[in-house]
Design an enzyme around this catalytic site. Structure first.
Site, PDB file in Angstrom:
ATOM      1  N   TYR A  32     -24.288  31.714  60.798  1.00 48.50           N
ATOM      2  CA  TYR A  32     -22.978  31.340  61.047  1.00 48.50           C
ATOM      3  C   TYR A  32     -21.903  31.427  59.993  1.00 48.50           C
ATOM      4  O   TYR A  32     -22.395  33.169  59.365  1.00 48.50           O
ATOM      5  CB  TYR A  32     -23.062  29.866  61.034  1.00 48.50           C
ATOM      6  CG  TYR A  32     -22.996  29.519  59.564  1.00 48.50           C
ATOM      7  CD1 TYR A  32     -23.662  29.398  58.908  1.00 48.50           C
ATOM      8  CD2 TYR A  32     -21.358  28.749  59.366  1.00 48.50           C
ATOM      9  CE1 TYR A  32     -23.412  28.576  57.836  1.00 48.50           C
ATOM     10  CE2 TYR A  32     -21.178  28.521  58.385  1.00 48.50           C
ATOM     11  CZ  TYR A  32     -21.789  27.967  57.357  1.00 48.50           C
ATOM     12  OH  TYR A  32     -21.922  27.753  56.124  1.00 48.50           O
ATOM     13  N   ARG A  51     -20.475  40.469  58.601  1.00 50.48           N
ATOM     14  CA  ARG A  51     -20.799  39.784  58.449  1.00 50.48           C
ATOM     15  C   ARG A  51     -22.191  39.188  58.841  1.00 50.48           C
ATOM     16  O   ARG A  51     -23.116  38.806  58.492  1.00 50.48           O
ATOM     17  CB  ARG A  51     -20.077  38.710  57.008  1.00 50.48           C
ATOM     18  CG  ARG A  51     -20.525  37.896  56.820  1.00 50.48           C
ATOM     19  CD  ARG A  51     -20.031  37.677  55.433  1.00 50.48           C
ATOM     20  NE  ARG A  51     -19.508  36.082  56.114  1.00 50.48           N
ATOM     21  CZ  ARG A  51     -18.490  35.469  55.243  1.00 50.48           C
ATOM     22  NH1 ARG A  51     -17.571  35.878  54.297  1.00 50.48           N
ATOM     23  NH2 ARG A  51     -17.716  34.529  56.411  1.00 50.48           N
ATOM     24  N   LYS A 149     -25.298  34.600  55.424  1.00 55.84           N
ATOM     25  CA  LYS A 149     -24.607  32.804  55.744  1.00 55.84           C
ATOM     26  C   LYS A 149     -25.427  32.567  56.984  1.00 55.84           C
ATOM     27  O   LYS A 149     -25.438  32.608  57.864  1.00 55.84           O
ATOM     28  CB  LYS A 149     -23.151  33.220  56.194  1.00 55.84           C
ATOM     29  CG  LYS A 149     -22.514  31.874  56.293  1.00 55.84           C
ATOM     30  CD  LYS A 149     -20.841  32.307  56.360  1.00 55.84           C
ATOM     31  CE  LYS A 149     -19.963  31.033  55.921  1.00 55.84           C
ATOM     32  NZ  LYS A 149     -19.844  29.787  55.262  1.00 55.84           N
ATOM     33  N   GLU A 182     -19.827  31.382  42.638  1.00 55.24           N
ATOM     34  CA  GLU A 182     -19.006  31.110  43.580  1.00 55.24           C
ATOM     35  C   GLU A 182     -19.280  29.222  44.340  1.00 55.24           C
ATOM     36  O   GLU A 182     -20.010  28.828  43.106  1.00 55.24           O
ATOM     37  CB  GLU A 182     -19.812  31.308  44.956  1.00 55.24           C
ATOM     38  CG  GLU A 182     -20.425  31.116  45.576  1.00 55.24           C
ATOM     39  CD  GLU A 182     -20.709  32.073  46.814  1.00 55.24           C
ATOM     40  OE1 GLU A 182     -20.057  31.856  47.595  1.00 55.24           O
ATOM     41  OE2 GLU A 182     -22.034  32.175  47.191  1.00 55.24           O
TER      42      GLU A 182
HETATM   43  N1  PDD Z   1     -17.514  29.591  53.509  1.00 55.02           N
HETATM   44  N2  PDD Z   1     -18.531  31.801  49.628  1.00 55.02           N
HETATM   45  C1  PDD Z   1     -19.461  30.699  50.081  1.00 55.02           C
HETATM   46  C2  PDD Z   1     -21.103  29.428  49.916  1.00 55.02           C
HETATM   47  C3  PDD Z   1     -18.712  30.136  51.425  1.00 55.02           C
HETATM   48  O1  PDD Z   1     -19.785  29.025  52.211  1.00 55.02           O
HETATM   49  C4  PDD Z   1     -17.406  30.718  52.167  1.00 55.02           C
HETATM   50  C5  PDD Z   1     -17.212  29.949  53.056  1.00 55.02           C
HETATM   51  C6  PDD Z   1     -16.970  31.300  51.291  1.00 55.02           C
HETATM   52  C7  PDD Z   1     -15.782  31.978  52.300  1.00 55.02           C
HETATM   53  O2  PDD Z   1     -16.522  32.285  52.854  1.00 55.02           O
HETATM   54  P1  PDD Z   1     -14.885  33.367  53.818  1.00 55.02           P
HETATM   55  O3  PDD Z   1     -13.944  33.822  53.152  1.00 55.02           O
HETATM   56  O4  PDD Z   1     -15.240  33.838  54.033  1.00 55.02           O
HETATM   57  O5  PDD Z   1     -14.561  31.628  54.474  1.00 55.02           O
HETATM   58  C8  PDD Z   1     -17.801  31.591  49.751  1.00 55.02           C
HETATM   59  C9  PDD Z   1     -17.002  28.484  55.254  1.00 55.02           C
HETATM   60  C10 PDD Z   1     -15.776  28.830  55.056  1.00 55.02           C
HETATM   61  C11 PDD Z   1     -17.598  27.831  55.822  1.00 55.02           C
HETATM   62  O6  PDD Z   1     -19.429  27.357  55.123  1.00 55.02           O
HETATM   63  O7  PDD Z   1     -16.742  26.316  55.765  1.00 55.02           O
END
Ligand code: PDD
Length: 288
Positions: A32, A51, A149, A182
């Site tokens: 997702y 991605r 993801k 992270e």
């Molecule tokens: N998640 N790391 C993880 C584990 C994440 O789930 C996310 C974002 C990020 C930041 O990625 P980005 O800048 O592409 O949003 C880093 C989304 C926002 C979510 O699952 O809600």
């Protein structure tokens, strides 16, 4: 307001249902992306779709063509008459008889959820948030690689629950080497003596689309970001730190465990302004 598209058919929230035999539900066998709009445009859309393709490749899932995904998101957004939207694009491996074997799955199922964008409270941007470095570790890259993801977020859910118990807004996970990886849904940056740093890809992270946008902005401001392995002690010794994600943008960090930080610090504030300018530019249809 919430609109849901399932394989191209639009539904209201209460009618949006999929089978209990869907493998996304049963095993987290899905990928997702979470996107947001600025004006009528999806911020970083092509990076999110890149991605998604990498994630799908990582789990051996063949996605519908990119143009079809874009068209479905556009139709869903067109039925959604509010300005800034949160868009979650999920592709599951489909459903089939119970069993782990991927050949049991029928066809990928595309689900798009569009709802009003709910940003974190204003206070978080003004005062910063507490983060906790938790005991739950980020998956090792040789298991379910954090760069994928996928719909399996249990590791991150456990980390966040641990962080919340400590009164933190976000939980920061370390990798198996004990270096910072992270947050549960965010990337982290630190500033020390004017230098900006963030955990490298080899730390075992999801390479955030916002993380990349910030690195590009910082580079343009002649403050390049160093990607490296960062220890918890190094992070705690930072002058400033901030979190990034699609639905947060940049959030300053006020405390790491109980160690107070300058929030928002000077460098963080400069980047917050630059990121807001970037969002405003996306709204004009000219994504830099
Ligand atoms: N998640 N790391 C993880 C584990 C994440 O789930 C996310 C974002 C990020 C930041 O990625 P980005 O800048 O592409 O949003 C880093 C989304 C926002 C979510 O699952 O809600």
């Amino acid at each position: 307001m919430i609109k849901v598209s399932i394989d191209g058919h639009l539904h209201d929230e209460k009618d949006a249902v999929i089978s209990v035999f869907d493998r996304g539900f049963l095993y987290g066998d899905s990928v997702y992306e979470v996107m947001r709009t600025s004006g009528d445009y999806l911020v970083g859309r092509d990076y999110h779709l890149d991605r998604l393709e990498q994630s799908a490749h990582g789990i051996g899932l063949v996605l519908p063509p990119r143009q079809a995904l874009i068209a479905s998101m556009e139709t869903t957004l067109a039925s959604f008459d509010q300005s800034d939207a949160y868009v979650r694009l999920i592709v599951t491996r489909g459903s089939g008889p119970l069993g782990l074997d991927t050949s049991l799955a029928d066809n990928p199922r595309v689900v798009i959820i569009a709802q009003s964008l709910k940003l974190p409270p204003e206070q978080h941007y003004i005062e910063g948030v507490r983060i906790a470095i938790v005991d739950v570790r980020r998956n090792v890259k040789d298991a379910l690689n954090p760069a994928i993801k996928s719909g399996n977020y249990l590791n991150n859910i456990l980390a966040l629950s641990e962080g919340k118990k400590q009164g933190a807004e976000e939980a920061i996970m370390c990798n198996m080497l004990g270096c910072i990886a992270e947050g549960s849904t965010s990337n982290i940056f630190m500033i020390k003596d004017g230098h900006i740093g963030t955990p490298s890809a080899e730390s075992g992270i999801l390479k955030g689309v916002t993380r990349q946008a910030i690195m590009t902005l910082a580079y343009a401001m002649k403050q390049p970001v160093t990607e490296s392995l960062i220890t918890p002690d190094e992070l705690k010794a930072a002058d400033e730190a901030f979190l990034t994600s699609t639905i947060r943008g940049i959030i300053p960090v006020s405390h790491i465990d109980n160690k107070p930080l300058n929030a928002p610090g000077e460098v963080t504030l400069t980047l917050m302004t630059a990121y807001n300018d970037y969002l405003a530019q996306v709204a004009t249809g000219k994504e830099p």
